[in-house]
Design an enzyme around this catalytic site. Structure first.
Site, PDB file in Angstrom:
ATOM      1  N   GLY A 168      15.663  66.270  37.800  1.00  6.13           N
ATOM      2  CA  GLY A 168      15.509  66.986  36.560  1.00  6.13           C
ATOM      3  C   GLY A 168      14.372  66.516  35.709  1.00  6.13           C
ATOM      4  O   GLY A 168      13.313  66.432  36.255  1.00  6.13           O
ATOM      5  N   SER A 169      14.441  66.358  34.424  1.00  3.76           N
ATOM      6  CA  SER A 169      13.197  66.408  33.567  1.00  3.76           C
ATOM      7  C   SER A 169      12.397  65.155  33.681  1.00  3.76           C
ATOM      8  O   SER A 169      11.331  65.337  33.342  1.00  3.76           O
ATOM      9  CB  SER A 169      13.915  66.518  32.061  1.00  3.76           C
ATOM     10  OG  SER A 169      14.682  67.469  31.858  1.00  3.76           O
ATOM     11  N   VAL A 170      12.832  64.096  34.691  1.00  6.70           N
ATOM     12  CA  VAL A 170      12.132  63.123  34.579  1.00  6.70           C
ATOM     13  C   VAL A 170      10.705  63.238  35.265  1.00  6.70           C
ATOM     14  O   VAL A 170       9.800  62.691  35.179  1.00  6.70           O
ATOM     15  CB  VAL A 170      12.817  61.698  35.188  1.00  6.70           C
ATOM     16  CG1 VAL A 170      13.799  61.006  34.077  1.00  6.70           C
ATOM     17  CG2 VAL A 170      13.461  62.199  36.400  1.00  6.70           C
ATOM     18  N   LYS A 172       9.114  65.955  35.044  1.00 10.14           N
ATOM     19  CA  LYS A 172       7.882  66.728  34.022  1.00 10.14           C
ATOM     20  C   LYS A 172       6.845  65.828  33.872  1.00 10.14           C
ATOM     21  O   LYS A 172       5.586  66.436  33.802  1.00 10.14           O
ATOM     22  CB  LYS A 172       8.452  67.141  32.654  1.00 10.14           C
ATOM     23  CG  LYS A 172       9.795  68.270  32.989  1.00 10.14           C
ATOM     24  CD  LYS A 172      10.299  68.385  31.582  1.00 10.14           C
ATOM     25  CE  LYS A 172      11.581  69.534  31.943  1.00 10.14           C
ATOM     26  NZ  LYS A 172      12.440  69.821  30.664  1.00 10.14           N
TER      27      LYS A 172
END
Lengths: 243, 607
Positions: B325-327, B329
Site C-alpha cells: 500500500g501507501s508505504v 509511495k
C-alpha cells in the site's frame, strides 16, 4: 706369563691328579660338539677349586690368584680357536666366585672323571638358578607392585572424574537457574512483583559545549498501568532440569 | 632277537659303589657311560610308522587349522572377538547456543541421557520396571511391557537429567544402559521464538536459525569404545578409548532480547484488539542493516512446538507477503526526485481521481482538484498525485528503483523460507497495473523488505542488506552487501517529506515519540481474500514504516497488522504500535534527541 704361570702352578698341586685329566679331555668324544667347548672351562676351574679347598693355608694363593685371573684366557687361546670356545668362558666365571663351592669339593677327590664333571657342573649351576629365581621373584613382585599402583591410580582417576562430572552437573544446574532467571519475561515479572512500572517517555539532561545544562523533554513519573491493560506475559519457559 | 642285552637296567641299579661320597640332587644314578647302549632302543618299523602317523597327522591337522584361523580368517575372527567385548557408544556433541547481542542465550543445550535396555540381558523385567518406574516417571506396566519385548534395544525414557541417570547406574541393573540425548532449552520461551526456531526429535533444526545454521550449530559426533563385561557394563581399567565430540559453534544474533520482548509484548497487545489477526514488526539498525528485533503475533514457544498449530511454526516476517500500500509511495517519490522530475516543493494540481486503463483510481477521500506540493502529496497520501509523478518517471525507471530497493528478490537474511515477494517486469504491466504499483498495490513484499526500503532512505540512500547473525563460533559473519540507491540529497529530501507525514496535517500524528523527530509513512492496502483470491471481504493490511530521529536516523521500525474485518487506516492502528516499539528502541539505546524543532512543512501550493 699366564700360561707359564699356570703350567708352573698346577704341577705343584698334584701332578698325578692332573695327569688323569688329559684323558678326560679326550674322553668327551661322544658328547656333541658344543659340549666340547665347555669342557675346557670346568677343567681349569676344577683345578682351582681343588686348590682352594685342599690348601687352606696356601701362601701361593695370592700369586696364583693373579695367575688365575688371567688363566682362562690362555686356555681359550691355546686350546681352541673356534667359536664354541666362548660358550665355555661364562661357565668358568661363576665358579670363580663363591666359597659356596666348598660343598662339592670332596667329590673331586673320588669317583670317575665323568661323575666329577657332572657334579661340578651342578654345583656351579646352583648360584645361577638362585640368581634367576631371585630375578623372577623380583620381577613378579615389581609387576605386582606396579599393577597395584596403576590400579590404585586408575581408581583415584575414576573417582576424580566422577567428582568432576558431579560438579559439572551442579554448574549446569546453577547456570540453568541463572539463565532462566535472567530472561526478559522473568525480569519483567520480578520487576512487577517488586512494584515497578514500565517507564514512559524519557527526559534528557544535555551538557552543552559551554557547560550549560539543558533539559530536553519533560520528566514525568511513570504511571501505573491498569492491571487489565497488562498484556499477557508469555508463560515461563519450560526449562527442564534442576528447578 | 636283540633282547639279551636288555639287562642294563639292573646293572644301573648295581651302581651304588659310584655314589660313595657323592650325594645330592644333581648326582646321576646311572652308571657312567651307560647312557647309550647299543641296541637298547631298537623298535620295529611298523610301530615306528604308526607312531609317526599318530603324531604327525594330528599335528598337520592342527597346523592346518591354525593356519586357517590365524592366516586366512584371522581378521574376521579378531573382529568378531572385538565386537563381542567392545561396545561403541556415540558421544553426542553439545549443540551450539544461540545467543542475543549481549550473549544471553536464546537457545542452548544441556546434557541429558536416554535410558535404554537390552531385553535379552534383563533378568527380571518386573523387578527392573519396579526399580525404574519412579526414577523415570513411566508407569510400571509400560516398562515391564517394553522390557519383555523381543529384540535387543528398547528406549525406556528420553531426555533424562544426569542426576537421575546416576541414580539408575547406582542400582546396577543388568541390561539397562544410558546414552547421550541432550536437551535443547529455550529459556526465553516465545521471545524470538520465530527467529530461533526449534529442533526436531533427531536434534536437527527444523525452523529459524536452528534450521538455516544447522551445520554450524550441530558440531561433530564423537565415539567411545569401551570393553564391556558379560552384563554389558564397562570393565574398569579395560579398553576405554574415545574420540571426543566437537561441540557446535555458538551463533550470536543481532537481536536485543529486551527490545524483542517489548516488541512482542506490544504486538501481543495489538493482537488482542479483536480485529487484528496477525501483527508483525521488525526493527533494523539504520547504519548496519542489523535486525534488532523481529517478531510477530501469534508467535510460538520453540520448546513447545509439538503442541503448536503447525500453521504458526513459520516466520511470517520473511515468509509471508502482503501488498504494502501507501508505504511504497516513498519509493515512487524518491524516484521522481532522483530523476529530477520533482522537488519536495514542486506544486501539482491533484484531482480526486485519475483514469488508469480499465478502472479509476481515487484518493482515500474524493476531492476537488487541490494544489499540493510533493511533500503534501506524501503527507496526505494522495494516490492520484503519486500516480501523476510515477507517469513522469516511467514504468521501466520505476521498476528499476523498486528493484534497487530490494523488492522482488530475497534480502539474503540468514533465515529459512524467505520469500522474494512479487514484482512483475514493467514490460508486462497493464495500464491499471502501472497505476497500482506506484501506490503499493499489485506488488507483494515481506515486512523485512519494507523495513529495508526505509533503511536505505534513512541511511542517506545506501541500502545495506538486513542481517540477523553477527557471529558464528566467534568469527564475525561476512559483511552484508551495500548499494547506493539514492543520492544523499534525495535521501534527505525524502526523509524530510516523510517527517511531514507524522507532523500536523499528516496522516499519522499518532506515530510521534515524545522528544524525538519521527519520519514514516502509513499504509492501508486491501488484503487479498485467501478464499477467493480477490479483494472482496479480504479486509486490510495496515502498515507503518518509519525511522527516528529524523535528523540523525538510528532505528527503522516496520509494523504491519492484518485486519480482515476492519477498514481502519494505518495511521490509527499501526502508528501507535510503531511509536511504542520505537520509543523502547531509542530509550534503551540511550539515543539523545537533538532538540532541533520540526521544520514547517509546506503541504499546499500558494493560494
Amino acid at each position: 706369563m699366564s700360561a707359564t704361570a699356570r703350567a708352573a702352578g698346577s704341577p705343584a698341586e698334584g701332578p698325578p691328579g692332573r695327569r688323569t685329566l688329559p684323558p678326560l679331555e679326550n674322553d668327551p668324544v661322544p658328547l656333541p660338539g658344543t659340549r666340547r667347548g665347555s669342557v675346557p672351562g670346568p677343567t681349569p676351574s676344577s683345578r682351582r677349586v681343588g686348590r682352594t679347598g685342599s690348601t687352606p693355608g696356601a701362601p701361593a694363593h695370592a700369586p696364583s690368584s693373579t695367575a688365575r685371573a688371567a688363566g682362562p684366557a690362555p686356555a681359550r687361546s691355546g686350546r681352541a680357536h673356534t667359536a664354541p670356545v666362548r660358550v665355555g668362558t661364562p661357565r668358568t666365571r661363576p665358579a670363580a666366585r663363591p666359597a659356596a663351592s666348598t660343598g662339592p669339593v670332596p667329590r673331586t677327590a673320588a669317583g670317575s672323571p665323568a661323575s666329577r664333571l657332572r657334579a661340578t657342573v651342578g654345583a656351579h649351576r646352583a648360584p645361577v638358578v638362585l640368581l634367576v629365581v631371585t630375578l623372577l621373584v623380583a620381577t613378579a613382585l615389581g609387576l605386582l607392585f606396579l599393577n597395584t599402583a596403576i590400579a590404585v591410580n586408575s581408581l583415584k582417576a575414576t573417582q576424580l572424574r566422577a567428582a568432576n562430572e558431579d560438579r559439572a552437573q551442579e554448574v549446569q544446574r546453577l547456570e540453568q537457574q541463572v539463565v532462566s532467571g535472567g530472561t526478559p519475561a522473568e525480569l519483567a515479572r520480578e520487576a512487577r512483583a517488586a512494584g515497578m512500572v514500565p517507564a514512559g517517555a524519557a527526559a534528557y539532561l544535555v551538557v552543552g559545549e559551554d557547560g550549560t545544562v539543558t533539559l530536553r523533554g519533560e520528566p514525568v513519573p511513570a504511571e501505573e498501568p491498569e492491571p487489565a491493560e497488562l498484556p499477557a506475559i508469555p508463560p515461563p519457559p519450560v526449562a527442564g532440569g534442576g528447578d | 632277537m636283540a633282547r639279551p642285552p636288555r639287562p642294563p637296567a639292573p646293572r644301573r641299579r648295581s651302581a651304588p659303589p659310584l655314589r660313595d661320597g657323592s650325594s645330592g640332587a644333581f648326582t646321576s644314578r646311572r652308571a657312567p657311560g651307560s647312557r647309550r647302549l647299543a641296541g637298547a632302543l631298537q623298535v620295529s618299523r611298523r610301530r615306528y610308522s604308526i607312531g609317526f602317523v599318530l603324531v604327525v597327522v594330528p599335528l598337520l591337522v592342527i597346523t592346518g587349522k591354525l593356519w586357517l584361523l590365524q592366516g586366512v580368517d584371522s581378521g574376521q575372527y579378531a573382529l568378531a572377538a572385538t565386537q563381542d567385548r567392545i561396545r561403541v557408544q556415540d558421544v553426542a556433541p553439545l549443540r551450539g547456543s544461540v545467543v542475543d547481542r549481549d550473549g544471553d542465550p536464546l537457545a542452548y543445550t544441556v546434557e541429558a541421557s536416554r535410558v535404554t535396555a537390552d531385553p535379552t540381558l534383563v533378568d527380571d523385567p518386573a523387578r527392573t520396571a519396579l526399580a525404574l518406574t519412579t526414577l523415570l516417571d513411566v508407569p510400571t506396566s509400560e516398562l515391564t511391557d517394553r522390557l519383555s519385548r523381543d529384540g535387543r534395544y528398547v528406549v525406556l525414557a528420553s531426555q533424562v537429567p544426569p542426576e537421575t541417570v546416576d541414580e539408575i547406574e547406582e542400582l546396577g541393573l543388568p541390561g539397562v544402559f544410558s546414552e547421550d540425548d541432550p536437551v535443547r532449552l529455550y529459556p526465553a520461551g516465545s521471545v524470538a521464538g520465530q527467529v530461533v526456531g526449534f529442533t526436531g526429535r533427531e536434534g536437527h533444526g527444523l525452523a529459524g536459525i536452528e534450521q538455516s545454521l544447522d551445520e554450524q550449530l550441530a558440531g561433530t559426533r564423537g565415539e567411545r569404545r569401551v570393553e564391556v563385561g558379560s552384563g554389558g557394563h564397562p570393565i574398569p581399567s579395560g579398553i576405554d578409548e574415545s574420540t571426543p565430540a566437537v561441540d557446535g559453534s555458538t551463533v550470536e544474533l543481532t537481536l536485543d532480547s529486551d527490545l524483542q520482548f517489548v516488541t512482542e509484548q506490544r504486538l501481543q497487545e495489538a493482537c488482542q484488539d479483536g480485529a487484528t489477526t496477525r501483527a508483525s514488526a521488525v526493527v533494523l539498525d539504520v547504519h548496519t542493516g542489523q535486525v534488532a528485533a523481529m517478531g510477530s503475533c501469534p508467535g510460538y514457544d520453540p520448546g513447545n512446538y509439538a503442541r503448536t498449530d503447525p500453521e504458526l511454526l513459520g516466520n511470517p516476517l520473511v515468509s509471508s507477503v502482503f501488498e504494502p500500500g501507501s508505504v511504497l509511495k516513498a519509493v515512487t517519490l524518491a524516484a521522481a526526485i532522483e530523476e529530477g522530475r520533482a522537488t519536495p516543493e514542486t506544486v501539482l494540481s491533484v484531482d480526486g481521481h485519475i483514469d488508469a486503463g480499465d478502472r479509476v483510481v481515487r484518493d482515500a477521500h474524493d476531492h476537488q482538484p487541490i494544489d499540493w506540493t510533493v511533500t503534501g502529496i506524501l503527507a496526505k497520501s494522495s494516490n492520484v498525485g503519486t500516480i501523476m509523478l510515477a507517469r513522469e518517471v516511467g514504468d521501466a525507471k520505476l521498476e528499476e528503483y523498486l528493484r534497487a530497493f530490494g523488492l522482488g528478490r530475497t534480502t539474503g537474511i540468514e533465515l529459512p523460507g524467505e520469500s522474494a515477494g512479487i514484482l512483475q517486469d514493467s514490460t508486462e504491466w497493464t495500464e491499471s497495473r502501472s497505476a497500482n504499483v506506484p501506490i503499493g498495490q499489485g506488488v507483494s513484499v515481506t515486512t523485512l523488505q519494507m523495513a529495508s526500503v526505509y533503511q536505505a532512505i534513512a541511511n542517506d540512500g545506501v541500502r545495506i542488506e538486513p542481517r540477523i547473525v553477527s557471529s558464528i563460533g566467534g568469527r564475525p559473519a561476512p559483511a552484508p552487501g551495500s548499494t547506493r540507491v539514492l543520492s544523499e540529497s534525495t535521501a534527505d529530501d525524502v526523509a524530510y517529506m516523510l517527517e511531514a507525514v507524522v507532523g500536523p496535517g499528516g496522516t499519522a500524528p499518532l506515530a510521534q515519540v515524545d522528544g524525538f523527530r519521527v519520519a514514516g509513512k502509513t499504509g492501508t492496502a486491501q488484503r487479498a481474500n485467501p478464499e477467493c483470491g480477490c479483494y472482496a471481504g479480504g479486509g486490510y493490511v495496515t502498515t507503518f514504516v518509519g525511522f527516528a530521529p529524523a535528523d540523525d536516523p538510528q532505528y527503522v521500525v516496520a509494523v504491519d497488522l492484518e485486519r480482515p474485518t476492519s477498514n481502519e487506516e494505518g495511521g490509527q492502528v499501526a502508528a501507535p504500535v510503531f511509536a511504542d516499539i520505537l520509543r523502547q528502541a531509542l530509550t534503551a539505546d540511550g539515543i539523545v534527541p537533538s532538540g532541533t524543532p520540526r521544520p514547517d512543512f509546506v503541504l499546499t501550493g500558494p493560494e
